[in-house]
Motif scaffolding. Structure first.
Motif, PDB file in Angstrom:
ATOM      1  N   VAL A   7       0.835  -1.206   0.000  1.00  0.00           N
ATOM      2  CA  VAL A   7       0.000   0.000   0.000  1.00  0.00           C
ATOM      3  C   VAL A   7       0.869   1.254   0.000  1.00  0.00           C
ATOM      4  N   LEU A   8       1.885   1.279   0.856  1.00  0.00           N
ATOM      5  CA  LEU A   8       2.767   2.440   0.939  1.00  0.00           C
ATOM      6  C   LEU A   8       3.519   2.662  -0.367  1.00  0.00           C
ATOM      7  N   ALA A   9       3.979   1.588  -0.990  1.00  0.00           N
ATOM      8  CA  ALA A   9       4.757   1.715  -2.217  1.00  0.00           C
ATOM      9  C   ALA A   9       3.929   2.327  -3.343  1.00  0.00           C
ATOM     10  N   VAL A  10       2.636   2.027  -3.386  1.00  0.00           N
ATOM     11  CA  VAL A  10       1.783   2.515  -4.475  1.00  0.00           C
ATOM     12  C   VAL A  10       1.353   3.958  -4.254  1.00  0.00           C
ATOM     13  N   MET A  11       0.953   4.320  -3.036  1.00  0.00           N
ATOM     14  CA  MET A  11       0.335   5.640  -2.859  1.00  0.00           C
ATOM     15  C   MET A  11       1.326   6.751  -2.536  1.00  0.00           C
ATOM     16  N   ARG A  12       2.562   6.410  -2.120  1.00  0.00           N
ATOM     17  CA  ARG A  12       3.545   7.447  -1.845  1.00  0.00           C
ATOM     18  C   ARG A  12       4.016   8.100  -3.133  1.00  0.00           C
ATOM     19  N   THR A  13       4.266   9.398  -3.090  1.00  0.00           N
ATOM     20  CA  THR A  13       4.812  10.115  -4.231  1.00  0.00           C
ATOM     21  C   THR A  13       5.725  11.217  -3.710  1.00  0.00           C
ATOM     22  N   GLY A  14       6.744  11.570  -4.461  1.00  0.00           N
ATOM     23  CA  GLY A  14       7.657  12.606  -4.013  1.00  0.00           C
ATOM     24  C   GLY A  14       8.465  12.164  -2.802  1.00  0.00           C
ATOM     25  N   ARG A  15       9.120  13.121  -2.162  1.00  0.00           N
ATOM     26  CA  ARG A  15       9.950  12.861  -0.991  1.00  0.00           C
ATOM     27  C   ARG A  15       9.264  13.393   0.267  1.00  0.00           C
ATOM     28  N   GLU A 124      -5.670  10.063  -5.595  1.00  0.00           N
ATOM     29  CA  GLU A 124      -6.574   9.063  -6.158  1.00  0.00           C
ATOM     30  C   GLU A 124      -6.133   7.633  -5.845  1.00  0.00           C
ATOM     31  N   LEU A 125      -4.922   7.484  -5.269  1.00  0.00           N
ATOM     32  CA  LEU A 125      -4.407   6.153  -4.949  1.00  0.00           C
ATOM     33  C   LEU A 125      -4.365   5.886  -3.450  1.00  0.00           C
ATOM     34  N   VAL A 126      -4.871   6.830  -2.649  1.00  0.00           N
ATOM     35  CA  VAL A 126      -4.865   6.624  -1.198  1.00  0.00           C
ATOM     36  C   VAL A 126      -5.728   5.412  -0.855  1.00  0.00           C
ATOM     37  N   HIS A 127      -5.149   4.497  -0.133  1.00  0.00           N
ATOM     38  CA  HIS A 127      -5.791   3.220   0.161  1.00  0.00           C
ATOM     39  C   HIS A 127      -6.863   3.398   1.233  1.00  0.00           C
ATOM     40  N   PRO A 128      -7.934   2.594   1.183  1.00  0.00           N
ATOM     41  CA  PRO A 128      -8.968   2.682   2.234  1.00  0.00           C
ATOM     42  C   PRO A 128      -8.413   2.412   3.623  1.00  0.00           C
ATOM     43  N   MET A 254      -6.648  -1.702 -10.389  1.00  0.00           N
ATOM     44  CA  MET A 254      -6.592  -0.392 -11.042  1.00  0.00           C
ATOM     45  C   MET A 254      -5.625   0.549 -10.323  1.00  0.00           C
ATOM     46  N   THR A 255      -5.528   0.409  -9.001  1.00  0.00           N
ATOM     47  CA  THR A 255      -4.581   1.222  -8.242  1.00  0.00           C
ATOM     48  C   THR A 255      -3.150   0.865  -8.618  1.00  0.00           C
ATOM     49  N   VAL A 256      -2.859  -0.434  -8.707  1.00  0.00           N
ATOM     50  CA  VAL A 256      -1.534  -0.886  -9.130  1.00  0.00           C
ATOM     51  C   VAL A 256      -1.235  -0.385 -10.538  1.00  0.00           C
ATOM     52  N   ALA A 257      -2.220  -0.484 -11.426  1.00  0.00           N
ATOM     53  CA  ALA A 257      -2.027  -0.038 -12.803  1.00  0.00           C
ATOM     54  C   ALA A 257      -1.708   1.459 -12.856  1.00  0.00           C
ATOM     55  N   ALA A 258      -2.441   2.247 -12.077  1.00  0.00           N
ATOM     56  CA  ALA A 258      -2.190   3.694 -12.054  1.00  0.00           C
ATOM     57  C   ALA A 258      -0.785   3.985 -11.540  1.00  0.00           C
ATOM     58  N   GLY A 259      -0.360   3.266 -10.517  1.00  0.00           N
ATOM     59  CA  GLY A 259       0.996   3.447 -10.011  1.00  0.00           C
ATOM     60  C   GLY A 259       2.042   3.108 -11.060  1.00  0.00           C
ATOM     61  N   GLN A 260       1.788   2.045 -11.835  1.00  0.00           N
ATOM     62  CA  GLN A 260       2.704   1.677 -12.913  1.00  0.00           C
ATOM     63  C   GLN A 260       2.739   2.744 -13.999  1.00  0.00           C
ATOM     64  N   ASP A 273      -1.571  -6.945 -18.590  1.00  0.00           N
ATOM     65  CA  ASP A 273      -1.291  -8.345 -18.252  1.00  0.00           C
ATOM     66  C   ASP A 273      -0.936  -8.502 -16.781  1.00  0.00           C
ATOM     67  N   ARG A 274      -0.170  -7.547 -16.244  1.00  0.00           N
ATOM     68  CA  ARG A 274       0.247  -7.621 -14.850  1.00  0.00           C
ATOM     69  C   ARG A 274      -0.924  -7.528 -13.883  1.00  0.00           C
ATOM     70  N   VAL A 275      -1.988  -6.858 -14.284  1.00  0.00           N
ATOM     71  CA  VAL A 275      -3.136  -6.693 -13.376  1.00  0.00           C
ATOM     72  C   VAL A 275      -4.334  -7.544 -13.799  1.00  0.00           C
TER      73      VAL A 275
END
Length: 306
Positions: A7-15, A124-128, A254-260, A273-275
């Motif tokens: 969850v952290l790896a997908v929704m984190r952005t920037g520093r 838009e990727l913040v996890h529930p 879809m969250t994983v796809a957006a992160g990719q 294919d990955r999702v």
């Protein structure tokens, strides 16, 4: 990765950003609301009040930590009468602050030292798991020794940076974020995501979804991961998380796809294919349904949705 790390790896952005400030005399600092962020305050020395609209003042003393999961606006002040003496802070401006600064009346004897930090999240990727946290969690001094140890190390690096500090400080901030989330999820009577992550059946199913989001999962297959039959598993999953397992799986895909799309140059076919989508068309349809824009346009816009 385990679910929380994923969850952290997908929704984190920037520093992550941080600053330690010494206040003297009468002082107040306003923190502007910043949707799509999370932040913390640590009382290193002295005491203050955390002020929020519509809430009672929250007294903070040495060693206390406050975590704000949703980037809501608030003010730190030495008293109710103090007025903000510096511009409002947000994650964008915090990076411009010196790592160690002095504010207020330099001749005053009363000294308060605060450590603040902010994490940028893709809204838009913040996890529930994070969306469901309280807007404010106070961790009393001495309650969590591991978290306190990270805070002490971070404060020391900010005051006296050494070789490698530019690499070490972000790592310490990331470590602190994990400990803060662990603290929020811990409790005597966990519910929702806190309960799901520790439930042997639902936890196993969530691990499987996150480990292989592209697998051709069925409810029965996910139930088997937790050693339960289909119907009781579906009831248990919905009872804890408020949605059926396949609804969450689609959301996560879809969250994983957006992160990719935001972070890699993989082709749409590869991401599809990955999702778990057999064609780019099916993937694009599902993606647009979730984000309101096709995946190619989402990538070109840098992840900005309509």
């Amino acid at each position: 990765m385990d679910v929380l790390s994923d969850v952290l790896a997908v929704m984190r952005t920037g520093r992550a950003r941080s600053a330690q400030v010494t206040w003297r005399g009468s002082w107040a600092q306003e923190f502007a609301p910043v949707p799509g962020s999370a932040g913390f305050h640590v009382m290193v020395r002295g005491s203050c009040l955390l002020l929020r609209d519509g809430a009672e003042p929250l007294p903070l003393g040495p060693g206390d930590i406050v975590f704000r999961a949703h980037g809501d606006g608030h003010t730190l002040a030495d008293s109710l009468e103090a007025r903000p003496v510096t511009p409002a802070c947000d994650p964008a401006t915090m990076g411009a602050l010196p790592r160690f600064a002095v504010a207020g009346d330099a001749s005053a004897e009363d000294v308060t030292v605060t450590l603040c930090g902010a994490y940028e999240l893709a809204p838009e990727l913040v996890h529930p798991l994070v969306r469901g946290l309280p807007d404010l969690v106070r961790v009393p001094a001495g309650r969590h020794p591991r978290l306190a140890a990270v805070v002490d190390h971070l404060a020391a690096e900010l005051i006296e940076p050494g070789p490698g500090s530019d690499a070490l400080v972000p790592a310490l901030l990331d470590t602190m974020f994990v400990h803060l989330l662990r603290t929020c999820l811990a409790g005597e009577h966990p519910t929702g995501w806190a309960a799901a992550l520790t439930d042997p059946v639902i936890g196993a199913a969530l691990d499987a979804m996150h480990r292989e989001p592209g697998r051709d999962w069925t409810v029965a297959g996910l139930a088997a991961e937790g050693g339960l039959s289909r119907a009781p598993f579906a009831r248990r999953f919905a009872g804890l998380l408020g949605q059926p397992p396949m609804t969450y799986l689609t959301w996560w895909r879809m969250t994983v796809a957006a992160g990719q799309l935001r972070a890699t140059d993989r082709t749409l076919g590869d991401i599809a294919d990955r999702v778990g989508y057999g064609s780019e068309f099916a993937f694009a349809t599902a993606f647009k349904r979730r984000f309101g824009t096709p995946p190619g346009r989402y990538r070109r816009s840098g992840g900005v949705t309509p």
